[in-house]
Motif scaffolding. Sequence first.
Motif, PDB file in Angstrom:
ATOM      1  N   ASP A 165     113.305  65.073  59.916  1.00 48.16           N
ATOM      2  CA  ASP A 165     111.902  65.476  59.928  1.00 48.16           C
ATOM      3  C   ASP A 165     111.004  64.470  60.636  1.00 48.16           C
ATOM      4  OD1 ASP A 165     112.497  67.773  58.441  1.00 48.16           O
ATOM      5  OD2 ASP A 165     112.371  66.659  56.549  1.00 48.16           O
ATOM      6  N   ASN A 166     111.576  63.361  61.113  1.00 44.10           N
ATOM      7  CA  ASN A 166     110.733  62.364  61.778  1.00 44.10           C
ATOM      8  C   ASN A 166     110.069  62.947  63.014  1.00 44.10           C
ATOM      9  OD1 ASN A 166     109.645  59.745  62.497  1.00 44.10           O
ATOM     10  ND2 ASN A 166     111.219  59.719  64.079  1.00 44.10           N
ATOM     11  N   PHE A 167     110.879  63.605  63.860  1.00 46.22           N
ATOM     12  CA  PHE A 167     110.338  64.272  65.036  1.00 46.22           C
ATOM     13  C   PHE A 167     110.285  65.771  64.788  1.00 46.22           C
ATOM     14  CE2 PHE A 167     112.200  60.449  67.210  1.00 46.22           C
ATOM     15  CZ  PHE A 167     110.980  59.905  67.609  1.00 46.22           C
ATOM     16  N   ASP A 168     109.240  66.388  65.249  1.00 46.56           N
ATOM     17  CA  ASP A 168     109.066  67.835  65.122  1.00 46.56           C
ATOM     18  C   ASP A 168     110.062  68.528  66.049  1.00 46.56           C
ATOM     19  OD1 ASP A 168     108.260  70.473  65.094  1.00 46.56           O
ATOM     20  OD2 ASP A 168     106.118  70.018  65.165  1.00 46.56           O
ATOM     21  N   SER A 169     111.033  69.220  65.475  1.00 43.37           N
ATOM     22  CA  SER A 169     112.082  69.846  66.292  1.00 43.37           C
ATOM     23  C   SER A 169     111.554  70.993  67.136  1.00 43.37           C
ATOM     24  CB  SER A 169     113.222  70.352  65.396  1.00 43.37           C
ATOM     25  OG  SER A 169     112.738  71.302  64.460  1.00 43.37           O
ATOM     26  N   ASP A 170     110.361  71.476  66.840  1.00 43.05           N
ATOM     27  CA  ASP A 170     109.772  72.551  67.646  1.00 43.05           C
ATOM     28  C   ASP A 170     109.020  72.017  68.861  1.00 43.05           C
ATOM     29  OD1 ASP A 170     110.702  74.567  65.965  1.00 43.05           O
ATOM     30  OD2 ASP A 170     108.970  74.395  64.635  1.00 43.05           O
ATOM     31  N   VAL A 171     108.834  70.706  68.927  1.00 48.01           N
ATOM     32  CA  VAL A 171     108.172  70.081  70.076  1.00 48.01           C
ATOM     33  C   VAL A 171     109.253  69.465  70.945  1.00 48.01           C
ATOM     34  CG1 VAL A 171     106.537  68.331  70.842  1.00 48.01           C
ATOM     35  CG2 VAL A 171     106.097  69.616  68.742  1.00 48.01           C
ATOM     36  N   VAL A 172     109.339  69.918  72.181  1.00 44.87           N
ATOM     37  CA  VAL A 172     110.363  69.415  73.088  1.00 44.87           C
ATOM     38  C   VAL A 172     109.694  68.799  74.314  1.00 44.87           C
ATOM     39  CG1 VAL A 172     112.137  71.028  72.339  1.00 44.87           C
ATOM     40  CG2 VAL A 172     110.584  71.681  74.178  1.00 44.87           C
ATOM     41  N   PRO A 173     110.385  67.890  74.966  1.00 51.67           N
ATOM     42  CA  PRO A 173     109.821  67.284  76.173  1.00 51.67           C
ATOM     43  C   PRO A 173     109.641  68.304  77.293  1.00 51.67           C
ATOM     44  CG  PRO A 173     111.625  65.972  75.295  1.00 51.67           C
ATOM     45  CD  PRO A 173     111.658  67.284  74.583  1.00 51.67           C
ATOM     46  N   TYR A 174     109.004  67.837  78.357  1.00 52.27           N
ATOM     47  CA  TYR A 174     108.695  68.701  79.501  1.00 52.27           C
ATOM     48  C   TYR A 174     109.944  69.316  80.116  1.00 52.27           C
ATOM     49  CZ  TYR A 174     107.547  70.158  84.230  1.00 52.27           C
ATOM     50  OH  TYR A 174     107.431  70.893  85.391  1.00 52.27           O
ATOM     51  N   SER A 175     109.847  70.573  80.463  1.00 49.49           N
ATOM     52  CA  SER A 175     110.808  71.244  81.333  1.00 49.49           C
ATOM     53  C   SER A 175     110.044  72.245  82.189  1.00 49.49           C
ATOM     54  CB  SER A 175     111.885  71.989  80.538  1.00 49.49           C
ATOM     55  OG  SER A 175     112.876  71.109  80.053  1.00 49.49           O
ATOM     56  N   LEU A 176     110.563  72.507  83.362  1.00 48.14           N
ATOM     57  CA  LEU A 176     109.945  73.491  84.243  1.00 48.14           C
ATOM     58  C   LEU A 176     110.019  74.893  83.642  1.00 48.14           C
ATOM     59  CD1 LEU A 176     108.706  74.366  86.945  1.00 48.14           C
ATOM     60  CD2 LEU A 176     111.004  74.294  87.943  1.00 48.14           C
ATOM     61  N   SER A 177     111.161  75.230  83.056  1.00 46.93           N
ATOM     62  CA  SER A 177     111.356  76.574  82.501  1.00 46.93           C
ATOM     63  C   SER A 177     110.880  76.650  81.056  1.00 46.93           C
ATOM     64  CB  SER A 177     112.831  76.968  82.554  1.00 46.93           C
ATOM     65  OG  SER A 177     113.284  77.076  83.887  1.00 46.93           O
ATOM     66  N   LYS A 178     110.515  77.847  80.660  1.00 42.72           N
ATOM     67  CA  LYS A 178     110.153  78.092  79.267  1.00 42.72           C
ATOM     68  C   LYS A 178     111.404  78.419  78.465  1.00 42.72           C
ATOM     69  CE  LYS A 178     105.406  79.756  79.952  1.00 42.72           C
ATOM     70  NZ  LYS A 178     105.278  79.412  81.357  1.00 42.72           N
ATOM     71  N   LYS A 179     111.320  78.221  77.178  1.00 47.00           N
ATOM     72  CA  LYS A 179     112.443  78.481  76.297  1.00 47.00           C
ATOM     73  C   LYS A 179     112.843  79.949  76.375  1.00 47.00           C
ATOM     74  CE  LYS A 179     113.896  77.345  71.574  1.00 47.00           C
ATOM     75  NZ  LYS A 179     114.740  76.206  71.942  1.00 47.00           N
ATOM     76  N   GLY A 180     114.136  80.202  76.570  1.00 46.50           N
ATOM     77  CA  GLY A 180     114.639  81.561  76.587  1.00 46.50           C
ATOM     78  C   GLY A 180     114.545  82.271  77.923  1.00 46.50           C
ATOM     79  N   ALA A 181     113.874  81.641  78.913  1.00 47.63           N
ATOM     80  CA  ALA A 181     113.745  82.289  80.226  1.00 47.63           C
ATOM     81  C   ALA A 181     115.046  82.138  80.997  1.00 47.63           C
ATOM     82  CB  ALA A 181     112.589  81.677  81.009  1.00 47.63           C
ATOM     83  N   GLU A 182     115.555  83.240  81.536  1.00 53.33           N
ATOM     84  CA  GLU A 182     116.815  83.192  82.281  1.00 53.33           C
ATOM     85  C   GLU A 182     116.636  82.467  83.603  1.00 53.33           C
ATOM     86  OE1 GLU A 182     120.868  83.792  82.807  1.00 53.33           O
ATOM     87  OE2 GLU A 182     119.584  84.045  81.056  1.00 53.33           O
TER      88      GLU A 182
END
Length: 712
Positions: free
Chosen positions: A692-709
Amino acid sequence: MDISSIDTRHATSNTFELSRGNSFPFTGYPFGMNYFAIETTNDNWWFHPEAQHYRGFRLTHQPTMWAGTKGDFASVRILPFATRSKGLLDVPYAPQFSTFQPNKLEIVQKNDRIRTTLVPSEYGALMHITAADDELGVIISFPTEGEVTKHEGNVIEGYSLQLHADRTTPLKLRFHIEATSPVVDATTIEDGALQLSFATSDDVTLRIGTSFISEAYAVRNMPQEDEATLSANITDAWNAKLGKIEISDHDRERVQTFYQNLWRAFLYPMKLYELDENGEPVHYDMHADDVKPGYLYTNNGFWDTARTVYSLQSLIEGDEYPKILHGFVNSYKEGGYMPKWLSPADGGGMPGNLIDAVLADAVIKGIAPELNETFLEGMLHSATEQDPNGRLGRRYQNDYAKYGYIPADVPESVNNSLDYAFSDWCISIVAAHLGKDELAAKYRKLALNYQNNFDKEVGFMVAKDRDGNFKPGFSPISWGGDFTEGSSWQSTFQEPHDIQGLINLYGGDKAFLKQITTMANSEPKYDVKGYGHIIHEVAEMEVNEFGQINMGNQPSFHLPYLFAFAGKSYYMQPMIKQMMTKLFSAGWQGYPGDEDNGSMASCYIFNSLGFYPFCPGTDQYLFGMPLYDQIIVHLANGKDLTLTTTQNLPQHQFIDHLEVNGEAYHKPYITHDTLMNGGAIDYTLGLVPNPDNFDSDVVPYSLSKKGAERGE
């Protein structure tokens, strides 16, 4: 830490078969134009710390031993002699009585009763030789090619040439030496070395000036200070660099390791400019055979250094870093392409064009904003105009533009493809920053080309032929061929700008986490069919024993941080702590592989701070695992950042919680602006992981969005 505590022999005990740094014991100014060391043998590994004999003081510009014996362009060798050693080109010395420091090199020839102290200046050195014998002199010779052109009275002059210049006029280093005693005899001995005897037999000082521009510059560049003043000047210069980061820790040896790395981080790139009579920077243009105004730097391989060196400079080096960027722009203007591997001009070595990451990172951090338009111009030139000689810029750009990947019949095709896609993303970042939205959108789309090499059937990046078929017979542990200094294990994750896009290709976090866990937990197995023999990077991966994560080579630096993208930062924390404590030291075998122009030193420094620049060109640093009790970083803007680690014990291998400026902090990354505002980061470590230290729903930068093919 005072500079006199640094031992320049750090990481110099190496062999062809196994690197533990492949570093050199350099004495000289930070980012110096020349460095000085002693030469103990006449091959690529021309210094070994256990040797008890030497061939002379070597004025050197060596970027790496992999450049070969001729890669030390325009070098000079000076060997003091007395009666017992007259005529000898290799003589005993006493390492136990000698001094190897960045600000002073002192060599004792006990049997000859000679003590030689060398103190560098910005463009030369002062060499003080004392003896108790009947005769005193020096033997001047050349590791490359050169000549002593004058030895009259107290003056010795000559030059040393760059060998094997490629598409440029060879550099010519002029040297001017003034001795406190006249030369009374000159004899050519073995291998063309010139033996010069002085009238005085017990005490001679040589003032050495050098220049790549002219004899007149060499005279002007000769130090005028006395030894004490010159020593104070370089000591102050180095202590100012080391003082940028203050370490407090219960482990003294670990503190020494940190400062050995901080020293190495300020060695490269090396100056290739001088100051005119008005104190303005000028340099020799190797392409036009002319002298031009402005800065110039050399000895830098961006495939290695783009990952860590310049992100570190953006934090702590406010003075030199803008000048370095101006120097890279001059390399582009004079050489035609943004440089890839400078030594001294761009030789085009290694895949990709990773200076683009340096430029994008500088743009988003506001370093030298006056250069932004030129950065974009140079980046676009490499991305659109293939060098007709097939060396500079993106050497396979035409194939990349046609196929969206580099075909398998091209060497190192996969790594080139992935690096080109990363460069496309870097272009999009700079274009967007400059308000060129259409151009930015175009290159964001091209930045997804890395996906063309992903074979979902095997879950790895695989080479493709010109018909779009994946290469048969794939093995994830096969080194070389389609890959650079690694296998597909080390290469598959080389798209730091879009790890989420890669996760999508795997089908989601669960499958991705399984893959990177397997990478970490696998044995360091390999085959070398692509190379035909074991290269030293393979040997280091096997010896280091961190699975398929080869921390001994730059492409693996960021691999532990992949767990942050799956919401599992706590998976990597013990791994990073073990890597830092097991693979690095202050000794003669101080690294898990090639240090390479400050890249591994800067990696160590970032990991020590507890955060890492996963993707240069973003403003994010990913949290890892801090190493020291307290660190005070004196930032480039004059503010201070204090990092404190509580419960910093070997058995505490996890971050239990952290605070930024007194407030609980749960993001797995921190931004550049937040760091540059100064303040405090407080880490508290624990025995067991805290999911719980880091919020698992917050992720670092990526060009693509989650779930985008495919797509943003």
